[in-house]
Design an enzyme around this catalytic site. Structure first.
Site, PDB file in Angstrom:
ATOM      1  N   THR A 172      -3.275  -7.425  -0.724  1.00 38.70           N
ATOM      2  CA  THR A 172      -3.354  -8.711  -0.030  1.00 38.70           C
ATOM      3  C   THR A 172      -3.973  -9.751  -0.962  1.00 38.70           C
ATOM      4  OG1 THR A 172      -5.504  -8.069   0.904  1.00 38.70           O
ATOM      5  CG2 THR A 172      -3.540  -7.652   2.250  1.00 38.70           C
ATOM      6  N   TYR A 173      -4.061 -10.994  -0.479  1.00 33.97           N
ATOM      7  CA  TYR A 173      -4.537 -12.109  -1.321  1.00 33.97           C
ATOM      8  C   TYR A 173      -5.939 -11.819  -1.846  1.00 33.97           C
ATOM      9  CZ  TYR A 173      -5.061 -16.901  -2.952  1.00 33.97           C
ATOM     10  OH  TYR A 173      -5.239 -18.024  -3.739  1.00 33.97           O
ATOM     11  N   MET A 174      -6.130 -12.085  -3.146  1.00 33.15           N
ATOM     12  CA  MET A 174      -7.344 -11.614  -3.822  1.00 33.15           C
ATOM     13  C   MET A 174      -8.445 -12.677  -3.931  1.00 33.15           C
ATOM     14  SD  MET A 174      -4.840 -12.609  -5.843  1.00 33.15           S
ATOM     15  CE  MET A 174      -4.803 -14.131  -6.756  1.00 33.15           C
TER      16      MET A 174
END
Length: 465
Positions: A160-162
């Site tokens: 997922t978005y980091m």
């Protein structure tokens, strides 16, 4: 959110483009200053000053090795002649030698044994900053490199978005994690209820969930399309996400007090140890080597009140107190997060900027300020004191979060900041070079002119006197 983004960018431009020209004129060779980078640089330089001011203190340790039913264990001083002893209690070698002699001539009796079950809870899933910290500590990767790898993993659909401050996972991800845990480790590793985490970081921005694999059923060993560093980061994220939903580790801690019967002295020793009775999340996300070496984690033999363990040896050793450790990239990021300075998404870029400007350097993974960086920090502390204060920078971040929440106008925050900052900058522009030199001399004189071994004036020219 858009207004907060615009305000943050505007503040960075206002500070950077106002301070940097002043630095160029007053401190030739200086490259730039910034709202967050200058405060981060101050953290590094102040830690170096602490190290330089530090004066080591001598102390001695007395470690007694005993054995019970053929198993050796160590015990340390708890009290001497009725007084509790701490690490610095024995300051002279002759005192340590006298205690060693007394212990060697004594008899040993276990007077008290306490066994206390404890639990160790798992960590929350990764945020941006905790991913950077763990990748640095466990894998030796720089924060900038970690974010490059995470970006690629995100773009390829593996995680997922980091860039996030959130520690929560989506409900469907939690359920998937519980299924994978039961399959990979057994149902006994699945807690009765899902674990819910709350963000502790100041000014957390939680538009995205925590960093996790997009498919928790995708085991790291099944991914063949990743390079070695990508595989390491994916495995770290996968393990952390799973561990966050596992049962706590169960540990039994044992403390045994041992009286030493010897002529003329009242000495009590204490042995501590622990045994992991159920590994829980440690089965997937083990402790670090530094924690594993902790003496409390050593296992003791079975001990009972009245036992008389046998003496094997008594060791005394001279030590000196150590200065505070220099920041590593991981510990600096942790400190900035604790103080509420900057945003997790900017930490890696901030560190890279400081290194690119030759303000700091990496030395055996520790951050060391260059003289140029110390000069910039001293200048800003002398003439822009308010703007490199930790509290001021953190307060500004809180105002930016109020903007994102729609509680205050971003134009009003910028107006208040700029009115004060521009007035102060205008006054500093007229400073004479002699005033700058006097201020730098006050703050850095001890560093630029260190004491000489012969005791002569360090400011005296060695050639012409």
């Amino acid at each position: 959110l858009v207004d907060a983004y615009l305000a943050r960018r505007a503040l960075d431009y206002l500070v950077g483009f106002t301070l940097s020209p002043i630095l160029w004129r007053k401190l030739p060779g200086s490259r730039s200053a910034g709202r967050v980078q200058s405060v981060a640089l101050r953290l590094v330089t102040e830690r170096e000053e602490e190290i330089e001011r530090f004066r080591p203190q001598e102390y001695w340790s007395v470690v007694t090795t005993l054995s019970q039913k053929g198993k050796s264990f160590e015990a340390r001083l708890l009290s001497v002649d009725g007084k509790k002893t701490d690490k610095l209690a024995i300051g002279k070698g002759e005192d340590a030698q006298a205690l060693k002699t007394a212990i060697e001539s004594g008899r040993f009796t276990v007077t008290e044994v306490e066994q206390k079950p404890t639990k160790r809870n798992p960590y929350a899933p990764f945020t941006t900053s905790t991913l950077q910290q763990d990748a640095s500590t466990r894998l030796g990767l720089a924060p900038a490199r970690t974010m490059q790898i995470a970006q690629r993993l995100y773009e390829s659909g593996h995680i997922t978005y980091m860039r996030t401050d959130a520690v929560q996972m989506a409900p469907e991800a939690i359920e998937a994690a519980r299924r994978v845990i039961a399959k990979e480790f057994g149902s006994e590793y699945v807690p009765e209820k899902p674990r819910i985490y709350n963000t502790k970081a100041k000014n957390a921005q939680e538009a995205h969930e925590a960093i996790r694999p997009t498919d928790l059923g995708r085991h790291p060993d099944t991914l063949r399309d990743l390079d070695p560093d990508q595989h390491k980061i994916y495995q770290l994220i996968w393990r952390r996400a799973l561990a966050s939903q596992m049962r706590s580790a169960e540990i039994e801690r044992t403390t045994a007090d041992i009286a030493v019967t010897t002529a003329g002295r009242d000495i009590t020793l204490r042995a501590t140890g622990s045994v992991i009775t159920f590994p829980g999340f440690l089965g997937v996300y083990g402790i670090e080597a530094s924690e594993a070496d902790d003496e409390d984690s050593r296992e003791l033999p079975p001990l009972a009140k009245g036992d008389a363990p046998a003496l094997e040896k008594v060791d005394i050793e001279q030590h000196f107190t150590q200065p505070p450790a220099r920041y590593t990239e991981a510990s600096l990021i942790k400190k900035m997060e604790e103080l509420g300075i900057g945003r997790p998404s900017t930490y890696a870029a901030t560190l890279s900027t400081l290194k690119d400007r030759d303000y700091i350097r990496l030395e055996k993974r520790a951050l060391v300020p260059e003289d140029r960086g110390r000069l910039v920090t001293a200048f800003l502390q002398s003439f822009f004191t308010k703007y490199v204060e930790y509290g001021f920078t953190a307060d500004l971040e809180e105002q930016l979060d109020e903007i994102s929440a729609g509680e205050v106008s971003y134009k009003e925050v910028l107006r208040r900041f700029w009115e004060d900052f521009s007035r102060h900058a205008a006054e500093i522009k007229d400073l004479r070079v002699s005033e700058v030199l006097d201020a730098l001399n006050d703050l850095l004189g001890h560093h630029i002119f260190p004491p000489r071994a012969d005791g002569s004036d360090p400011r005296q020219c060695p050639n012409c006197g």
